[in-house]
Design a protein around this motif. Structure first.
Motif, PDB file in Angstrom:
ATOM      1  N   SER A 274       0.817  -1.215   0.000  1.00 52.38           N
ATOM      2  CA  SER A 274       0.000   0.000   0.000  1.00 52.38           C
ATOM      3  C   SER A 274       0.851   1.267   0.000  1.00 52.38           C
ATOM      4  CB  SER A 274      -0.932   0.019   1.217  1.00 52.38           C
ATOM      5  OG  SER A 274      -0.186   0.217   2.419  1.00 52.38           O
ATOM      6  N   ARG A 275       2.151   1.137   0.205  1.00 56.27           N
ATOM      7  CA  ARG A 275       2.995   2.323   0.407  1.00 56.27           C
ATOM      8  C   ARG A 275       2.991   3.268  -0.794  1.00 56.27           C
ATOM      9  NH1 ARG A 275       6.136  -2.065  -0.394  1.00 56.27           N
ATOM     10  NH2 ARG A 275       7.596  -2.038  -2.164  1.00 56.27           N
ATOM     11  N   SER A 276       2.758   2.738  -1.996  1.00 57.10           N
ATOM     12  CA  SER A 276       2.788   3.602  -3.181  1.00 57.10           C
ATOM     13  C   SER A 276       1.406   4.119  -3.581  1.00 57.10           C
ATOM     14  CB  SER A 276       3.408   2.842  -4.362  1.00 57.10           C
ATOM     15  OG  SER A 276       2.687   1.651  -4.629  1.00 57.10           O
ATOM     16  N   ALA A 277       0.384   3.802  -2.793  1.00 63.27           N
ATOM     17  CA  ALA A 277      -0.989   4.188  -3.156  1.00 63.27           C
ATOM     18  C   ALA A 277      -1.250   5.667  -2.887  1.00 63.27           C
ATOM     19  CB  ALA A 277      -1.989   3.337  -2.369  1.00 63.27           C
ATOM     20  N   VAL A 278      -2.009   6.280  -3.784  1.00 60.57           N
ATOM     21  CA  VAL A 278      -2.491   7.652  -3.583  1.00 60.57           C
ATOM     22  C   VAL A 278      -3.975   7.682  -3.924  1.00 60.57           C
ATOM     23  CG1 VAL A 278      -0.271   8.770  -4.015  1.00 60.57           C
ATOM     24  CG2 VAL A 278      -1.819   8.350  -5.933  1.00 60.57           C
ATOM     25  N   LEU A 279      -4.740   8.429  -3.152  1.00 61.59           N
ATOM     26  CA  LEU A 279      -6.194   8.471  -3.312  1.00 61.59           C
ATOM     27  C   LEU A 279      -6.633   9.872  -3.706  1.00 61.59           C
ATOM     28  CD1 LEU A 279      -8.866   6.955  -0.921  1.00 61.59           C
ATOM     29  CD2 LEU A 279      -8.991   9.371  -1.545  1.00 61.59           C
ATOM     30  N   ARG A 280      -7.521   9.952  -4.671  1.00 62.10           N
ATOM     31  CA  ARG A 280      -8.172  11.202  -5.058  1.00 62.10           C
ATOM     32  C   ARG A 280      -9.685  10.987  -5.034  1.00 62.10           C
ATOM     33  NH1 ARG A 280      -4.492  14.830  -7.283  1.00 62.10           N
ATOM     34  NH2 ARG A 280      -2.507  13.872  -7.905  1.00 62.10           N
ATOM     35  N   ALA A 281     -10.429  12.043  -4.729  1.00 68.21           N
ATOM     36  CA  ALA A 281     -11.892  11.925  -4.653  1.00 68.21           C
ATOM     37  C   ALA A 281     -12.543  13.193  -5.172  1.00 68.21           C
ATOM     38  CB  ALA A 281     -12.326  11.663  -3.208  1.00 68.21           C
ATOM     39  N   LEU A 282     -13.720  13.026  -5.759  1.00 68.44           N
ATOM     40  CA  LEU A 282     -14.510  14.174  -6.197  1.00 68.44           C
ATOM     41  C   LEU A 282     -15.982  13.914  -5.948  1.00 68.44           C
ATOM     42  CD1 LEU A 282     -16.056  13.292  -9.014  1.00 68.44           C
ATOM     43  CD2 LEU A 282     -13.964  14.011 -10.101  1.00 68.44           C
ATOM     44  N   GLU A 283     -16.764  14.977  -5.997  1.00 65.23           N
ATOM     45  CA  GLU A 283     -18.217  14.897  -5.863  1.00 65.23           C
ATOM     46  C   GLU A 283     -18.846  15.520  -7.095  1.00 65.23           C
ATOM     47  OE1 GLU A 283     -21.599  17.031  -3.093  1.00 65.23           O
ATOM     48  OE2 GLU A 283     -19.957  15.962  -2.066  1.00 65.23           O
TER      49      GLU A 283
END
Length: 294
Positions: A274-283
């Motif tokens: 998981s160390r390389s994971a990045v999360l983005r979110a929008l509505e």
């Protein structure tokens, strides 16, 4: 382990009775997370890998009544949802990481930790394999893929030249050894890692499939509904970032993550990949909200 489970659920803002879409079932980690947190509602879970889907079903038997699984690529998203009679969904979760099952199964050819065929197909129903690329593609194409998709800036041409000269190349471990012989390790990554990434992306048309998802998915999210994307490669994350920015500029969505969200230290300790994971979110915004924003 589903990557960033608490962050994913929080940004999706789950509502009982809602319909949520997991575009990447994998082994069922995120699908099960969503289904178990919904007392009522529905999770639609898609994956292009039929074998992974079967394992996801087995891993979510305790909440199976709230899950609908379908074998589907990103580019088939709209077609699949129409077939299921879906109008709109309350949220979408997309984890762009490669399934642990694919990476650890020698027969799938994604890894070079043990001998296996140069396969790398996420959907075993397709014909093109990594072996076809390694043994038939031109030296120029190989070099271009390794340079651009593998982001191997120093040794792309050398690796491509050695590949063509060594043909036929039989299995994943033999190919990794060849790569290491012409591109010595200079850091933590094995020199074959970036090459295998490039081949996997070409075999599965990952760029084209992701572009199709980024185009189709917003049309299926209700106003006020949310989309969470977890990426593991900078190439994927840049595509997601730009797509989100375009939706925001058009007044169709509000970006919820000013900066990427990363896993906490404890999660990385328990689940190192998981160390390389990045999360983005929008509505997604409704027409009134979009006009007010203008």
């Amino acid at each position: 382990y589903p990557v960033m489970p608490e962050q994913s659920a929080a940004y999706l803002r789950l509502t009982d009775g809602g319909v949520y879409l997991d575009t990447t079932a994998g082994l069922g980690g995120h699908t099960g997370l969503l289904a178990r947190r919904l007392k009522a509602g529905r999770v639609i879970s898609l994956d292009r890998d039929a074998e992974s889907l079967e394992k996801a079903k087995a891993n979510t038997l305790d909440c199976a009544e709230r899950i609908t699984f379908r074998h589907s690529r990103f580019s088939q998203l709209s077609e699949t949802l129409r077939e299921l009679g879906v109008d709109k969904v309350d949220g979408i979760l997309t984890d762009l990481g490669v399934s642990k099952y694919q990476l650890t199964s020698a027969g799938r050819g994604f890894s070079f930790q043990q001998p296996g065929p140069l396969d790398m197909r996420m959907d075993r129903g397709q014909e093109l394999t990594a072996s076809d690329l390694v043994n038939r593609a031109s030296e120029k194409d190989l070099a271009d893929w390794i340079f651009r998709l593998g982001e191997e800036r120093r040794h792309a041409r050398r690796i491509a030249r050695a590949t063509v000269r060594a043909r036929p190349i039989g299995d994943s471990m033999a190919y990794a050894s060849l790569i290491a012989s012409v591109a010595p390790r200079t850091g933590k990554l094995h020199p074959a890692t970036r090459v295998f990434q490039a081949l996997r992306m070409v075999v599965n048309d990952e760029e084209g499939e992701l572009d199709a998802l980024l185009e189709q998915a917003p049309e299926w999210i209700k106003p006020g509904g949310r989309w969470v994307v977890i990426a593991f490669q900078s190439l994927d994350d840049r595509r997601v970032k730009h797509a989100f920015q375009e939706l925001a500029r058009a007044g169709r969505a509000a970006i919820l993550t000013k900066h990427v969200v990363r896993p906490e230290a404890e999660e990385i300790r328990l689940n190192p990949p998981s160390r390389s994971a990045v999360l983005r979110a929008l509505e997604m915004l409704g027409a009134d909200e979009a006009r007010a924003k203008d």
